[in-house]
Motif scaffolding. Structure first.
Motif, PDB file in Angstrom:
ATOM      1  N   SER A   1      43.352 116.781  64.692  1.00 47.41           N
ATOM      2  CA  SER A   1      42.259 116.153  63.959  1.00 47.41           C
ATOM      3  C   SER A   1      41.248 115.543  64.927  1.00 47.41           C
ATOM      4  O   SER A   1      40.111 115.294  64.553  1.00 47.41           O
ATOM      5  CB  SER A   1      42.787 115.102  62.973  1.00 47.41           C
TER       6      SER A   1
ATOM      7  N   VAL B   1      51.788 107.119  60.565  1.00 46.66           N
ATOM      8  CA  VAL B   1      52.111 108.097  61.613  1.00 46.66           C
ATOM      9  C   VAL B   1      53.580 107.986  61.993  1.00 46.66           C
ATOM     10  O   VAL B   1      54.302 108.992  62.083  1.00 46.66           O
ATOM     11  CB  VAL B   1      51.215 107.887  62.848  1.00 46.66           C
TER      12      VAL B   1
ATOM     13  N   ASP C   1      38.353 109.491  62.579  1.00 51.54           N
ATOM     14  CA  ASP C   1      38.085 108.491  61.548  1.00 51.54           C
ATOM     15  C   ASP C   1      36.589 108.341  61.304  1.00 51.54           C
ATOM     16  O   ASP C   1      36.173 108.026  60.175  1.00 51.54           O
ATOM     17  CB  ASP C   1      38.730 107.166  61.935  1.00 51.54           C
TER      18      ASP C   1
ATOM     19  N   ILE D   1      48.603 114.212  68.235  1.00 52.45           N
ATOM     20  CA  ILE D   1      47.948 112.905  68.189  1.00 52.45           C
ATOM     21  C   ILE D   1      47.157 112.743  69.485  1.00 52.45           C
ATOM     22  O   ILE D   1      47.740 112.683  70.572  1.00 52.45           O
ATOM     23  CB  ILE D   1      48.968 111.757  68.058  1.00 52.45           C
TER      24      ILE D   1
ATOM     25  N   GLU E   1      46.422 107.218  66.719  1.00 59.84           N
ATOM     26  CA  GLU E   1      47.377 106.718  65.742  1.00 59.84           C
ATOM     27  C   GLU E   1      46.852 105.433  65.113  1.00 59.84           C
ATOM     28  O   GLU E   1      47.287 105.028  64.037  1.00 59.84           O
ATOM     29  CB  GLU E   1      48.754 106.503  66.380  1.00 59.84           C
TER      30      GLU E   1
ATOM     31  N   SER F   1      40.833 108.753  55.981  1.00 55.15           N
ATOM     32  CA  SER F   1      41.565 108.756  57.249  1.00 55.15           C
ATOM     33  C   SER F   1      43.068 108.789  57.024  1.00 55.15           C
ATOM     34  O   SER F   1      43.794 109.559  57.664  1.00 55.15           O
ATOM     35  CB  SER F   1      41.201 107.519  58.078  1.00 55.15           C
TER      36      SER F   1
ATOM     37  N   THR G   1      45.555 111.942  57.789  1.00 57.54           N
ATOM     38  CA  THR G   1      46.677 111.684  58.697  1.00 57.54           C
ATOM     39  C   THR G   1      47.986 112.160  58.073  1.00 57.54           C
ATOM     40  O   THR G   1      48.789 112.846  58.725  1.00 57.54           O
ATOM     41  CB  THR G   1      46.767 110.179  59.019  1.00 57.54           C
TER      42      THR G   1
ATOM     43  N   LYS H   1      47.554 102.816  59.433  1.00 56.92           N
ATOM     44  CA  LYS H   1      47.504 104.217  59.851  1.00 56.92           C
ATOM     45  C   LYS H   1      48.623 104.510  60.849  1.00 56.92           C
ATOM     46  O   LYS H   1      49.327 105.521  60.739  1.00 56.92           O
ATOM     47  CB  LYS H   1      46.145 104.540  60.478  1.00 56.92           C
TER      48      LYS H   1
END
Length: 869
Positions: A547, A754, A557, A706, A711, A690, A694, A750
């Protein structure tokens, strides 16, 4: 092969060393990372910020800690049960005297032991486009001299800090002119030594004694003789040229437009062995478990290279390639790799989070002010034409010459026209024919390209002949060379025209302007996302799912927040009209028009919205202003409309910088208040986007990658902004926090998601590595606002629910819409998944049955991850 369950990309350099990375291992282990994924670690040019400018592929860079530091890192990883994936660079090396192989080529030319290591056309002296003006002017200006390179111990042609070694025959010429005993001994040795012996002999003589100060003075004196310098220059195996000449004439293959990176001939088995000696050693000794192949499309024969690499490192090494897949394109099945580095996953996310109706509204507003830049397809053609006709004119002309040599009956201008049109119309980065018939995919690409090009040509004969070459219907070395070089050129043309030109010109919705993206495509929503994930599960279930990467245009983000502009399109478009009027005093009239123009203004408001800090402090704007204005200048240079990297319009860039700085100035209070107010619902929707993306990356087909620091939230702009230091101490403290998710700040939430997702992947590795992807039907009034699917493998399963298109439905500071929003929305659960289940995000029990109430699941939390009890 032991597959990664998750990778964590570390950008070495810029303060990140092996010992620093060792300190991160416990944190990464606790987060749920299985493999550290390292940027290039081999020795690069002094001060390199990225490591792709390799000078020694068989030495671990002392600047990072050298071999000893690397061993400490691999021991730390092994002790934690983690692996290491290396990013290796087979396509190019630094064209720098610091590169020992390149240095040898400068000294010995075609007779160098490394002359065939680099992709050089030896029909003429090696062109070195390093001068700021033509040679005669640089000579007259006193920019050139003969000097001693006391680091390497030889005579050199000096141009500021660059010292280019002279060939052996020059030593006799210098000795005759200088009347110096050291120079005489060096000349005598130069006449009878070569290769490493030459370098050693020159160094020994220079440093064994003699008056070097006197020798330097004599060299300074002789450097005032322009005729002597000119003649000495003409006696070298290389020629210094103006750097602007590189686009029109360069006799070595470069990486994209970077003349400081020279292409390697890794298709030669001897070169492959020399370039990969240390890499293979590290793999065979168990230090490295995976490899990421940089710019695989730059190689002459990607499949042959990958086959050779697979044989060298064995079947158990995890390998992924940096390959950007075009629309409808799939990775060649014959490549012995696990998949790509995952840009196509980002493209799939855009299908889900961009609202199609709002995009049409944005399109109307954008076209009304953008003028010609609002036409994507016309913009694509103009950008590719610029690349073919100017930036890569030399490479294109070389192809024309090859075709003219094969088919002397064809007119050169007709060949050039056909080639240009084919390169402009090419829909993917490249095809892969290196002999024999084309694959079905490549044949379809050529047929489709030909159908677009032929109607544009008055004379189709030249195009017919070029297509026969590309189809492999013409035999011979020249035909094969043309085919390979065309394929090595079409990728750079596509990349530089699209990613580094068009994506800075066409600014309708910046979130869609991502590597591998198609900003003109109407998003397909949940149905298209499901289709792509099912295809991903079938074709490359073990490729990386990215991402953010070091090459993406903005942090994940920031992109997630900008997706929401498509939902609040009316709000944003009206606000831009208002903001442009408020900031009109900052516009500047220049001879070529107002600056910045409306298209750039539209771009700047989006870019600023993407990085805007929720806790913006008007008393501390310097850091934000520096980042934002730096981006603004890079963006207008990349657009190549009124300024560019080679011909900078200082007045225009200063006007853009002044405008951008004004947008974050504490004195611009009326705008700041309006901007902050308008942005609040976009910030809220962006946070939820976001968290949703994720969760999807953690659980959809593919291996989640990642990028360092993401993260937590990452609102970076394009590099170098995305290489800023990461506060891993803060991230570690967040991870150590206990307590319910409701008490976590958004960035820490977030990270918690993760960790939950990655730890589930470790417990059920086969489920996520080999499990089916099962779309789940959603019913009810809000069914379009949630995506649901299951991963199923044998008796194991996981159910995932992620909200989408939530702009305007969220209260400030709350990362869920509440149960009343979801009303009767439900997720249908197939009978094999009916048992008692638990939501891992909150720990809540999910009662067995044929459906899951979305109000109960997402009414008090952002996303859902369900597994059986």
């Amino acid at each position: 092969m032991t597959l990664p369950t998750a990778t964590y990309r570390i950008q070495f350099r810029n303060g990140m060393t092996f010992d620093h990375a060792c300190g991160l291992v416990p944190y990464l282990k606790a987060l749920g990372i299985s493999h550290l994924y390292a940027s290039p670690i081999f020795t690069a040019v002094s001060g390199s910020t990225h490591g792709y400018d390799v000078t020694d592929a068989n030495e671990i860079d002392p600047a990072l800690g050298g071999r000893a530091g690397f061993e400490r890192l691999t021991e730390s990883l092994a002790s934690a049960g983690m692996g290491l994936i290396l990013d290796i660079v087979p396509n190019h090396m630094a064209a720098s005297p610091e590169n020992g192989w390149w240095r040898d080529v400068l000294i010995f030319g075609r007779q160098s032991a490394y002359a065939n290591h680099f992709d050089i056309d030896w029909s003429e002296p090696l062109t070195l486009p390093q001068l700021g003006q033509d040679f005669e002017a640089a000579l007259a200006a006193g920019e050139l001299s003969i000097t001693l390179d006391e680091t390497h111990g030889n005579f050199a042609f000096g141009h500021f800090d660059t010292l280019l070694p002279l060939n052996p025959s020059s030593y006799g010429v210098l000795a005759n002119r200088l009347d110096d005993p050291v120079a005489t001994r060096m000349a005598e040795a130069a006449a009878v030594t070569s290769g490493e012996d030459f370098a050693r002999a020159m160094r020994d003589i220079l440093f064994e004694g003699g008056d070097r100060a006197l020798l330097r003075q004599k060299l300074e004196d002789v450097s005032s003789d322009c005729d002597f310098l000119k003649n000495l220059h003409e006696g070298q195996y290389w020629r210094l040229t103006h750097w602007k000449e590189a686009s029109r004439h360069l006799n070595y293959r470069r990486f994209f437009e970077v003349t400081g990176l020279v292409g390697t001939r890794v298709e030669d088995p001897a070169v492959f062995e020399d370039l990969h000696r240390l890499t293979v050693e590290l793999v065979r000794h168990g230090k490295v478990q995976g490899l990421r192949i940089d710019h695989v499309d730059g190689l002459a024969e990607p499949k042959a290279y990958l086959d050779r690499l697979r044989e060298a490192v064995g079947p158990d090494t995890y390998i992924v390639v940096e390959k950007i897949l075009g629309p409808g394109e799939v990775l060649p099945e014959s490549w012995p790799v696990a998949g790509t580095t995952g840009y196509e996953f980002i493209a799939a996310l855009s299908e889900l989070f961009i609202d199609s109706s709002g995009l049409r509204i944005l399109d109307g507003a954008y076209r009304s002010l953008a003028g010609g830049t609002g036409d994507l397809e016309e913009g694509r053609r103009l950008a590719k034409s610029l690349m073919v006709e100017r930036n890569f004119a030399g490479e294109t002309n070389r192809l024309v010459s090859i075709v003219a040599g094969i088919f002397p009956e064809l007119k050169r201008d007709e060949i050039a026209t056909a080639l240009c049109e084919l390169l402009i119309a090419f829909p993917v980065y490249r095809t892969y024919g290196d002999g024999g018939p084309l694959s079905w995919q490549d044949a379809a690409v050529l047929a489709g390209t030909a159908s677009q090009v032929m109607p544009k040509l008055d004379n189709r004969s030249a195009c017919d002949h070029v297509l026969r070459l590309l189809e492999g219907k013409i035999e011979g070395d020249a035909a094969r060379a043309f085919r390979i070089r065309f394929q090595q050129l079409s990728g750079p043309v596509m990349a530089k025209a699209t990613e580094d030109t068009l994506f800075y010109r066409y600014n309708r919705l910046l979130a869609a302007n991502e590597v591998g993206g198609e900003p003109g495509k109407a998003p397909g929503g949940t149905e298209e996302f499901h289709r792509r994930m099912a295809e991903r599960a079938r074709l490359q279930p073990h490729g990386l799912s990215a991402s953010t990467t070091h090459d993406t245009k903005r942090g994940e983000d920031a992109r997630a927040r900008l997706y929401a502009l498509s939902e609040g399109a009316d709000v944003f478009a009206q606000a831009v009209d208002r903001w442009r009027e408020m900031n009109r005093p900052w516009l500047q009239e220049l001879p070529d028009g107002v600056a910045p123009e409306p298209n750039v203004e539209w771009m700047l408001y989006q870019a600023l919205a993407g990085i805007w800090p929720e806790d913006f402090d008007r008393g501390q704007t310097d850091a934000l202003a520096e980042r934002f204005t730096g981006y603004a200048v890079k963006a207008v240079r990349e657009a190549k409309l009124r300024s560019n990297w080679t011909e900078q319009d200082t007045a225009f860039e200063e006007a853009v910088t002044r405008y951008a700085a004004a947008l974050v100035s504490a004195e611009n209070s009326a705008f700041l208040e309006d901007f902050e107010s308008v942005l609040q619902p976009f910030i809220a929707a962006g946070y939820l986007n976001s968290l949703s993306q994720t969760m999807l990356k953690l659980t959809a087909p593919g291996i989640p990658d990642i990028y360092q620091g993401t993260e937590g939230f990452d609102f970076s702009l394009v590099d170098p902004d995305n290489r800023r230091p990461i506060d891993h101490e803060r991230l570690t403290a967040w991870l150590d926090e206990a307590g319910p998710i409701a008490k976590l700040q958004a960035a820490a939430l977030k990270q918690r998601i993760v960790a939950i997702g990655l730890q589930l992947r470790q417990r059920y590795a086969d489920l996520f590595a080999r499990g089916d992807y099962l779309p789940l039907k959603v019913t009810g009034n809000r069914r379009d606002h949630v995506l649901a699917f299951a991963r199923v493998h044998k008796g194991d399963f996981a159910i995932i629910a992620a909200p989408r298109l939530m702009f305007g439905w969220l209260d400030p500071g709350v990362l869920f819409a509440g149960p009343e929003f979801w009303e009767d929305t439900a997720i249908a659960v197939p009978s094999p998944l009916h048992g008692l289940k638990a939501d891992l995000v909150t720990g809540k029990t999910i009662e067995p049955g044929g459906s899951i109430s979305v109000a109960a699941l997402l009414g008090s939390q952002p996303v859902g991850l369900i597994s059986p009890l």
